[in-house]
Design a protein around this motif. Structure first.
Motif, mmCIF file in Angstrom:
data_model
loop_
_atom_site.group_PDB
_atom_site.id
_atom_site.type_symbol
_atom_site.label_atom_id
_atom_site.label_comp_id
_atom_site.label_asym_id
_atom_site.label_seq_id
_atom_site.Cartn_x
_atom_site.Cartn_y
_atom_site.Cartn_z
ATOM 1 N N ILE A 165 -8.817 2.181 7.523
ATOM 2 C CA ILE A 165 -9.660 2.244 6.324
ATOM 3 C C ILE A 165 -9.623 3.643 5.734
ATOM 4 O O ILE A 165 -9.509 3.827 4.519
ATOM 5 C CB ILE A 165 -11.100 1.817 6.660
ATOM 6 N N GLN A 166 -9.700 4.651 6.596
ATOM 7 C CA GLN A 166 -9.669 6.040 6.123
ATOM 8 C C GLN A 166 -8.336 6.382 5.471
ATOM 9 O O GLN A 166 -8.286 7.040 4.427
ATOM 10 C CB GLN A 166 -9.969 6.978 7.291
ATOM 11 N N LEU A 167 -7.233 5.924 6.093
ATOM 12 C CA LEU A 167 -5.899 6.205 5.556
ATOM 13 C C LEU A 167 -5.707 5.595 4.166
ATOM 14 O O LEU A 167 -4.936 6.106 3.360
ATOM 15 C CB LEU A 167 -4.821 5.664 6.507
ATOM 16 N N ASN A 168 -6.423 4.479 3.904
ATOM 17 C CA ASN A 168 -6.245 3.764 2.643
ATOM 18 C C ASN A 168 -7.444 3.890 1.705
ATOM 19 O O ASN A 168 -7.551 3.135 0.735
ATOM 20 C CB ASN A 168 -5.957 2.285 2.937
ATOM 21 N N SER A 169 -8.329 4.844 1.993
ATOM 22 C CA SER A 169 -9.555 4.977 1.191
ATOM 23 C C SER A 169 -9.257 5.257 -0.276
ATOM 24 O O SER A 169 -10.021 4.852 -1.165
ATOM 25 C CB SER A 169 -10.442 6.081 1.774
ATOM 26 N N GLU A 170 -8.143 5.911 -0.551
ATOM 27 C CA GLU A 170 -7.774 6.222 -1.935
ATOM 28 C C GLU A 170 -7.526 4.960 -2.753
ATOM 29 O O GLU A 170 -7.646 4.974 -3.985
ATOM 30 C CB GLU A 170 -6.508 7.095 -1.929
ATOM 31 N N ALA A 171 -7.181 3.859 -2.060
ATOM 32 C CA ALA A 171 -6.866 2.612 -2.767
ATOM 33 C C ALA A 171 -8.116 1.880 -3.250
ATOM 34 O O ALA A 171 -8.042 1.075 -4.191
ATOM 35 C CB ALA A 171 -6.056 1.686 -1.860
ATOM 36 N N ILE A 172 -9.266 2.116 -2.627
ATOM 37 C CA ILE A 172 -10.467 1.325 -2.896
ATOM 38 C C ILE A 172 -10.873 1.341 -4.373
ATOM 39 O O ILE A 172 -11.098 0.277 -4.971
ATOM 40 C CB ILE A 172 -11.637 1.789 -2.001
ATOM 41 N N PRO A 173 -10.960 2.507 -5.020
ATOM 42 C CA PRO A 173 -11.344 2.474 -6.442
ATOM 43 C C PRO A 173 -10.331 1.750 -7.328
ATOM 44 O O PRO A 173 -10.710 1.153 -8.340
ATOM 45 C CB PRO A 173 -11.462 3.955 -6.821
#
Length: 325
Positions: free
Chosen positions: A87-95
């Protein structure tokens, strides 16, 4: 129709490639049937080259996620290994997920991809599916989301989610059928040797007991049930273990485990029955008595409710040596 498959950092390669491959195959079958190809399929990621699994694979993305202005369907596969790290590695994708959804995009999570989707807040107050082995972890992290136990596919508006592992194929086939036609979905299911209409992952579930809560006294009751499931267990006796009245105990037990005490007893007994069927040649009656049941119909009905199969069907499917009915 534009289909964007998100390639997560450290994604599960076995989940990233199936939707891409299936929608590409759908185009091939549509053309073979004399129809027009309708899917524009692409990989999008946070970087041009995305490592998958433990770095065993690299996915070359067609474009960066930030450069996807709009799409019709966004597919979110699971991450590999530690979920929190993923989740942390892909946090940039959330927005970017949120922005695409707000522009009218449908979103589908595959297996543990539900964790990434849940991070967006788009599932709050809604239902979803995920891998059966991670239900407790999901409920703990996202209490505002109703995760559906055993479901292969959950659809709420234009948000879709699938159950665990190979269940993702069932959602992919469902989406192919939804956006093209049944004939194309059937051709894909035959080509990849898939069961197109499987609707439950219950038969694959292994009940381990819901012990991620922090109620030490309820854990004591759970341990008691697991040690004494072959005996007659009275709810009032369980309540006495924690010095509580029955109604208060039942509320407390359900709050901690997401099961009533009776449901918990049933699941422990059926899990034991499954192990007997898998590892022995005992018949249904012998197993029924071994796990604490005396009523054949009650055992059969409970077994089928929990696993999706009758005791005989389960034994024939998973026993070391299949037996005849």
């Amino acid at each position: 129709m534009r289909v964007t498959v998100f390639a997560p950092e450290k994604g599960v390669i076995e989940a990233v490639t199936p939707p891409y491959r299936a929608f590409k195959a759908a185009n091939d079958f549509l053309i073979a049937l004399g129809k027009d190809a309708i899917f524009e399929v692409e990989y999008a990621g946070l970087t041009p080259f995305v490592p998958a699994n433990d770095g065993e694979y690299t996915i070359k993305t067609d474009l960066l996620l930030r450069d996807v202005p709009t799409t019709d369907l966004l597919i979110i596969p699971p991450v590999y290994g530690d979920l929190i790290e993923g989740i942390q590695l892909n946090s940039e994708a959330i927005p970017y997920f949120q922005q695409l959804y707000e522009k009218g995009c449908s979103v589908a999570s595959l297996c543990l991809g539900a964790f990434l989707l849940a991070e967006t807040g788009l599932l709050n107050g809604k239902r979803c599916s995920t891998h059966w082995a991670y239900l407790d972890e999901f409920r703990t992290r996202y209490p505002e989301i109703e995760v559906v136990d055993g479901a292969i596919i959950t659809e709420v508006g234009n948000i879709y989610s699938s159950g665990g592992a190979s269940s993702l194929w069932n959602l992919v086939l469902y989406l192919v059928e939804k956006y093209s036609d049944r004939e194309t979905a059937i051709l894909i299911s035959k080509n990849f040797a898939l069961d197109i209409d499987r609707n439950s992952q219950a038969v694959f579930a292994i009940f381990k007991g819901q012990k991620t809560h922090h109620d030490a006294e309820i854990i004591k009751v759970q341990n008691y049930i697991e040690k004494n499931y072959t005996e007659k267990i009275v709810i009032d006796e369980l309540a006495a273990i924690v010095n509580s009245g029955r109604r208060t105990f039942e509320r407390r037990f359900r709050h901690a485990t997401n099961n009533t005490p009776l449901e918990y007893i049933q699941r422990v007994r059926i899990e034991a029955a499954k192990r007997f069927f898998e590892a022995s040649r005992k018949n249904v009656s012998e197993v029924m008595f071994d796990v604490g049941y005396t009523d054949t119909k009650a055992f059969r009905d409970t077994f089928k409710k929990i696993t999706g199969l009758t005791p005989v069907d389960y034994r024939n499917k998973y026993a070391k040596v299949a037996v005849e009915v």
